[in-house]
Write a protein that holds these residues in place. Structure first.
Motif, PDB file in Angstrom:
ATOM      1  N   MET A  37       8.859   4.943  -1.607  1.00 38.80           N
ATOM      2  CA  MET A  37       9.172   3.727  -2.356  1.00 38.80           C
ATOM      3  C   MET A  37       9.449   2.634  -1.325  1.00 38.80           C
ATOM      4  SD  MET A  37      11.819   5.207  -5.221  1.00 38.80           S
ATOM      5  CE  MET A  37      13.057   5.599  -3.997  1.00 38.80           C
ATOM      6  N   VAL A  38       9.122   1.425  -1.673  1.00 34.54           N
ATOM      7  CA  VAL A  38       9.468   0.322  -0.775  1.00 34.54           C
ATOM      8  C   VAL A  38      10.497  -0.527  -1.506  1.00 34.54           C
ATOM      9  CG1 VAL A  38       8.622  -1.606   0.582  1.00 34.54           C
ATOM     10  CG2 VAL A  38       7.200   0.415   0.279  1.00 34.54           C
ATOM     11  N   TRP A  39      11.725  -0.422  -1.064  1.00 33.45           N
ATOM     12  CA  TRP A  39      12.836  -1.059  -1.762  1.00 33.45           C
ATOM     13  C   TRP A  39      13.359  -2.247  -0.977  1.00 33.45           C
ATOM     14  CZ3 TRP A  39      16.761   2.425  -4.787  1.00 33.45           C
ATOM     15  CH2 TRP A  39      16.091   2.993  -5.875  1.00 33.45           C
ATOM     16  N   ARG A  75      11.386  -5.201   1.681  1.00 34.63           N
ATOM     17  CA  ARG A  75      10.371  -4.260   2.172  1.00 34.63           C
ATOM     18  C   ARG A  75      10.969  -3.177   3.081  1.00 34.63           C
ATOM     19  NH1 ARG A  75       5.227  -8.350   3.178  1.00 34.63           N
ATOM     20  NH2 ARG A  75       5.245  -9.263   1.098  1.00 34.63           N
ATOM     21  N   VAL A  76      11.841  -2.400   2.533  1.00 37.01           N
ATOM     22  CA  VAL A  76      12.469  -1.287   3.249  1.00 37.01           C
ATOM     23  C   VAL A  76      11.806   0.016   2.780  1.00 37.01           C
ATOM     24  CG1 VAL A  76      14.617  -0.036   3.653  1.00 37.01           C
ATOM     25  CG2 VAL A  76      14.653  -2.529   3.399  1.00 37.01           C
ATOM     26  N   PRO A  77      11.008   0.671   3.632  1.00 35.11           N
ATOM     27  CA  PRO A  77      10.361   1.914   3.184  1.00 35.11           C
ATOM     28  C   PRO A  77      11.376   3.036   3.007  1.00 35.11           C
ATOM     29  CG  PRO A  77       9.803   1.425   5.474  1.00 35.11           C
ATOM     30  CD  PRO A  77      10.650   0.296   4.996  1.00 35.11           C
ATOM     31  N   THR A  78      11.229   3.772   1.938  1.00 40.28           N
ATOM     32  CA  THR A  78      12.184   4.822   1.582  1.00 40.28           C
ATOM     33  C   THR A  78      11.405   6.105   1.322  1.00 40.28           C
ATOM     34  OG1 THR A  78      13.554   3.125   0.560  1.00 40.28           O
ATOM     35  CG2 THR A  78      14.018   5.412  -0.032  1.00 40.28           C
ATOM     36  N   PHE A  79      11.658   7.144   2.106  1.00 40.45           N
ATOM     37  CA  PHE A  79      10.889   8.381   1.986  1.00 40.45           C
ATOM     38  C   PHE A  79      11.726   9.448   1.292  1.00 40.45           C
ATOM     39  CE2 PHE A  79       7.093   8.353   5.011  1.00 40.45           C
ATOM     40  CZ  PHE A  79       6.959   6.973   4.942  1.00 40.45           C
ATOM     41  N   ALA A 109       0.825  -1.217   0.000  1.00 35.77           N
ATOM     42  CA  ALA A 109       0.000   0.000   0.000  1.00 35.77           C
ATOM     43  C   ALA A 109       0.856   1.263   0.000  1.00 35.77           C
ATOM     44  CB  ALA A 109      -0.928  -0.005   1.217  1.00 35.77           C
ATOM     45  N   LEU A 110       2.005   1.203   0.675  1.00 35.67           N
ATOM     46  CA  LEU A 110       2.848   2.402   0.779  1.00 35.67           C
ATOM     47  C   LEU A 110       3.354   2.868  -0.584  1.00 35.67           C
ATOM     48  CD1 LEU A 110       5.044   1.624   3.940  1.00 35.67           C
ATOM     49  CD2 LEU A 110       3.155   3.237   3.760  1.00 35.67           C
ATOM     50  N   GLU A 111       3.470   1.933  -1.531  1.00 34.69           N
ATOM     51  CA  GLU A 111       3.955   2.305  -2.860  1.00 34.69           C
ATOM     52  C   GLU A 111       3.004   3.273  -3.568  1.00 34.69           C
ATOM     53  OE1 GLU A 111       6.473   1.903  -4.851  1.00 34.69           O
ATOM     54  OE2 GLU A 111       7.685   0.245  -4.117  1.00 34.69           O
TER      55      GLU A 111
END
Lengths: 289, 676
Positions: free
Chosen positions: B82-84, B91-95, B74-76
């Motif tokens: 981005m979830v890299w 699944r590393v969230p990247t803001f 969902a965060l994508e």
């Protein structure tokens, strides 16, 4: 507005002014606007409460001494109030402040409780067995669930699926044709407007399926009958709830008024095929010719 | 006489008509007024975040409309997120393009407003709650330490658990199966099982949920750092239990989570444990009590968050690392109403981080063979914060500051200033300036192993982020739009560096070690638009970043295969722009009662650089169709419909392997949910 009604706010203002000089206020009132419904409810509340309750303009901070805010209308209810105050709000049919106000909140319900509502509808239409409830606001889900449940107990099958898009009303009405004996139009601001009311009215008249409105004003505009809580009655109920809070007790989060107001529009009833029993007709609160 | 009578008659008719018109106006005016109030209330971000922040909410309706399979999925859909993945962690969230390594500690993850992160390495985990248990996800972009303390460096993800309508119990059971088809294989598995029960009334509430999810990617050929090609089976399995109870002013939250994913190896090679299971176990208990003396609203929160993880370190999975730590957090906040639409929030917190161990042990005998200099490393941090809010119309203002004392690093003062100007009910302008602070974790400070994978650096300084941003928000009918321009400055970002390093008098040549990057910055634009009606919905999330290269550094040649060296900097690896878009629709079923629905979600990354080369633009899409009737809902989703392998730069090790797979192979996913 009657002369008697005009006297109330003048007296209230005088009392408020006197109280303002006298000392701290525990209860303050906020009105969404000067619209008649809010003003009438406030005046009735003020009269029933028996003490001066000052009006705070919308958006302004409330005094530090206030323990209870009495909010009339949605815009007044969704203002930001300190969590330390109890928020008692009325004539807000489409919203709940339970998740937005940090402190205790008590909602004075605009519609009748499910049981007396069904009692009034079956009195007006003794052969009522299948009732469709029209509603759209998500906040009404619990009320509708109660209506379905109580209908089951009374032998009235209530269908109350949510109308997510009010523009889909014509389609919903067509789907009801032949499947219901009457329609309950819940006091839902998302759904009720002049256009939708006309659509429901035309459907009702053309198919001789009566519909019941949640305000006397809508019955006057062509609903065959109205089952509602009068604004003045809501004001009195609110005064009772505020007094309960001030006594240090906790009223229920939703308070229903005990007294219903039933009215019949004879012309509309005739058009929609509603034959109100004569003994019921003589007992209703208002009859529109 | 006749004329006079006619005039009276006309006057009477006019009077009657105007009276009727007035009555009609009265009948509908009230409902129009209340409909406006609903629009005002629904336009407000009802989140834990102050409205004077840059917040996006993904609600339950959107989760179901687009059939998201996880919080990460969902965060994508959020502009700037981005979830890299790194070689070791999925699944590393990247803001806003600020990269996190596999110990992802620059984005704060909260469950029902309670910060949840690892005491040893600082990482948050967005998979601690399964998507079937989520009511909504609140995403705050930008630094937010003043409100949320450490780790809210580049953003915050708050996962809110589902709640019933007051008085109406919520019971949901869902299950799913999936099959994946890649270039090399196909597999079928139970992809999801979840149960949710919740019941609440005015004074009390209970929420219980348990969920299981598994995502196994089809086998694919992966060439590692040693140029050995092997078949890699990527998997990600999570089991969660959540409970939330409240009564009066008391509430208790519990979260238990167990996750297993394949490990990429310490050196992206089979010999370093690649493909073996990487296990995580997490337990969080948080109690809070809201109590309100007449002069304030007070809230105490006490939290214990214990986390353990085990990672493989060799090809036979005989040598593993065991990492264990606990955070003990006490926080007290108070709100005071002041005269003239002002209010004041003050609070304090004490966060005790106990890194109990990070040792290497033999998996067959449990014998500890190295403590990696990590036993009983304790760090505590205390903070005081204050915010002055002005809540008048049309302006809303916030001025806040947070003073932090970290036992290892001394003091920090972070501040924020936000202003919102409500142009009218449907349009507003926001201006926000804020700072965040994060002290290094015990792992980043003290870790020391042999042979060296990465070295902690006791000299590494706290990292700090400062940003200014301006947003315009508008809503018209069923449309909502938000446009944001921002500038971010990154100071002392903690990264893995590679080179010669001396610690405790011992020199390490060409080793990985934690270091502060040189200062760098970024300018960006984010655009979000949503449309929602009963039959149709859509969203667009566009993100543009122009990242500075102030942190650029030379990457030495790996010394194998004749490969040259190259350059590395945070924004070298990040796409200049990303785009996510979705459309959804539904229609009455032609086969009787019920409803058919469908959606397409697509993502696009512009090209990205690696250390020595450039990756082409990447794009993938998920397609869902389904049927629902009453409380029953069926959905079939084709994930990664084109079947392409989506890759992102390998930005942590920067050695031989230059890209890692983010999405691989098609996957058919069927789920059934029953709400009763």
């Amino acid at each position: 507005m009657s002369k008697q009604c005009r006297k109330v706010p003048i007296a209230a203002l005088l009392l408020a002014a006197a109280a303002g000089t006298a000392g701290a206020q525990q209860v303050v009132a906020v009105l969404a606007s000067e619209q008649r419904a809010y003003r009438e409810t406030y005046e009735s509340f003020q009269a029933a409460f028996g003490e001066a309750v000052p009006l705070i303009p919308l958006g302004e901070a409330i005094p530090a001494s206030a323990k209870v805010v009495a909010a009339f209308g949605g815009k007044a209810a969704v203002q930001r109030y300190p969590a330390r105050v109890a928020l008692v709000y009325a004539i807000v049919p489409g919203l709940s402040v339970k998740d937005t106000h940090g402190g205790p909140s008590i909602k004075i319900m605009m519609e009748p409780e499910a049981e007396p509502l069904l009692g009034a509808l079956t009195a007006l239409q003794p052969k009522l067995k299948r009732l469709a409830a029209l509603w759209s606001s998500e906040s009404r889900a619990a009320n509708m669930a109660r209506l379905v449940e109580r209908g089951g107990v009374r032998g009235v099958a209530v269908s109350a699926s949510r109308l997510e898009d009010p523009d889909a009303l014509p389609g919903r009405l067509r789907a009801l044709h032949g499947k219901v004996d009457a329609i309950w139009l819940s006091p839902d601001p998302v759904l009720i407007n002049a256009k939708n009311f006309e659509i429901i009215k035309q459907f009702s008249y053309a198919n001789r399926i009566p519909f019941y409105a949640p305000t006397q004003g809508l019955a006057e505009q062509g609903a065959p009958a109205g089952v509602s809580v009068a604004f003045a009655e809501m004001g009195r109920t609110m005064a009772g709830a505020v007094k309960t809070v001030l006594r240090g007790e906790q009223p229920p989060a939703e308070v229903y008024s005990a007294k219903l107001s039933v009215c019949v529009n004879l012309t509309a009833a005739s058009a929609a095929g509603l034959n109100v029993p004569a003994e019921v007709l003589t007992a209703v609160d208002k009859v529109f010719p | 006489m006749m004329k006079a009578m006619k005039n009276i008659l006309v006057a009477a008719i006019v009077a009657l008509q105007s009276g009727a018109a007035r009555a009609a106006d009265d009948a509908f005016e009230f409902f129009e007024e209340e409909a406006k109030a609903i629009r005002i209330a629904s336009a407000r971000p009802e989140t834990v975040f102050n409205s004077v922040s840059n917040v996006t909410v993904i609600d339950r309706r959107m989760i179901e409309t687009y059939n998201y399979e996880s919080v990460a999925d969902a965060l994508e859909a959020v502009a700037g997120v981005m979830v890299w993945r790194t070689y070791a962690m999925q699944r590393v969230p990247t803001f806003r393009g600020a990269l996190q390594e596999h110990y992802a500690n620059k984005v704060l993850v909260m469950i029902d407003n309670v910060p949840a992160w690892n005491a040893v390495t600082g990482e948050g985990d967005v998979d601690r709650v399964g998507i079937d248990s989520v009511e909504r996800i609140e995403i705050l972009r930008g630094p937010a330490s003043v409100l949320y303390g450490s780790n809210a460096l580049t953003g915050v993800v708050n996962i809110v658990l589902r709640r019933p309508e007051n008085g109406t119990p919520l019971t949901v059971a869902s299950a799913g199966v999936a099959t994946g088809h890649g270039r090399f294989s196909a597999a079928a598995e139970v992809s999801r099982v979840a149960g949710v029960y919740s019941r609440a009334d005015d004074d009390s509430g209970l929420f219980l949920s348990a969920d299981f999810s598994s995502r196994r990617a089809p086998t694919f050929a992966f060439t590692d750092d040693t140029r050995t090609t092997f078949e890699l089976n990527e998997y990600f399995v999570v089991r969660n239990v959540n409970a939330h109870w409240r009564r009066g002013g008391h509430s208790l939250l519990a979260n238990l989570s167990n996750g297993v994913q394949d490990y990429g190896g310490n050196a992206i090679s089979l010999a370093s444990g690649a493909g073996k299971p990487h296990d995580k176990e997490m337990a969080l208990v948080s109690y809070s009590h809201a109590f309100g003396p007449s002069w304030s609203a007070l809230k105490y929160t006490g939290t214990v968050d214990r986390q353990r993880r085990q990672i493989p370190r060799d090809a036979a999975d005989s040598l593993r690392s065991d990492i264990l730590g606990t955070r003990y957090v006490n926080a007290l906040t108070a709100e005071f109403e002041l005269p003239g639409a002002f209010s004041l929030e003050v609070g304090g917190s004490h966060d005790y981080r106990a890194a109990e161990r990070y040792n290497n042990f033999v998996s067959t005998s449990q014998a500890v063979v190295a403590d990696n200099k990590m036993d009983d490393r304790l760090v505590w941090e205390g903070a005081l914060f204050s915010q002055l809010l002005y809540g008048g119309e049309p302006w809303k203002l916030v001025l806040g500051a947070r003073y932090t004392h970290n036992a290892a690093f001394g003091d920090d003062l972070s501040s924020r200033l936000s202003a919102v100007y409500m142009i009218n009910e449907g349009n507003s302008l926001k201006f926000m300036a804020g700072q965040s602070f994060r002290a290094p974790t015990p792992f980043e400070l003290y870790f020391q192993n042999d042979p060296v994978t990465v070295l902690g650096n006791p000299g590494v300084k706290p990292e700090k982020t400062s940003s200014v941003e301006a947003s315009y928000l508008t809503s018209r009918g069923r449309m909502f739009g938000q446009a944001t321009l921002y500038y971010v400055d990154y100071l002392n970002t903690i990264v893995r560096n590679r080179g010669d390093f001396t610690r405790d008098g011992q020199a390490y040549l060409n080793a990985n070690f934690y270091d502060n990057a040189r200062r760098y910055d970024a300018k960006g634009a984010e655009l979000e638009a949503r449309y929602s009606s009963r039959r149709f919905g859509s969203f667009v999330a566009f993100n543009y970043i122009h990242g500075g290269r102030g942190d650029e550094r030379e990457v030495a040649a790996p010394g194998v295969f004749g490969l040259p060296g190259g350059q590395a900097s945070n924004f070298r690896f990040v796409p200049r722009y990303t785009l996510s878009a979705g459309v959804s629709g539904n229609a009455p079923s032609p086969y009787g009662a019920g409803e058919l629905f469908g959606s397409v979600v697509a993502h696009h990354y512009s090209s990205m650089e690696t250390v020595r080369s450039r990756l082409p633009p990447q794009a993938w899409a998920d397609v869902s169709v389904g049927f629902k009737r009453g409380g029953l809902r069926h959905a079939v989703t084709l994930r990664n419909a084109t079947g392409s392998a989506i890759v992102v730069p390998e930005y942590v090790r920067q050695r031989v392997v230059e890209s890692m797979p983010l999405v691989n192979g098609r996957r058919f996913d069927y789920t059934i949910a029953w709400k009763f």
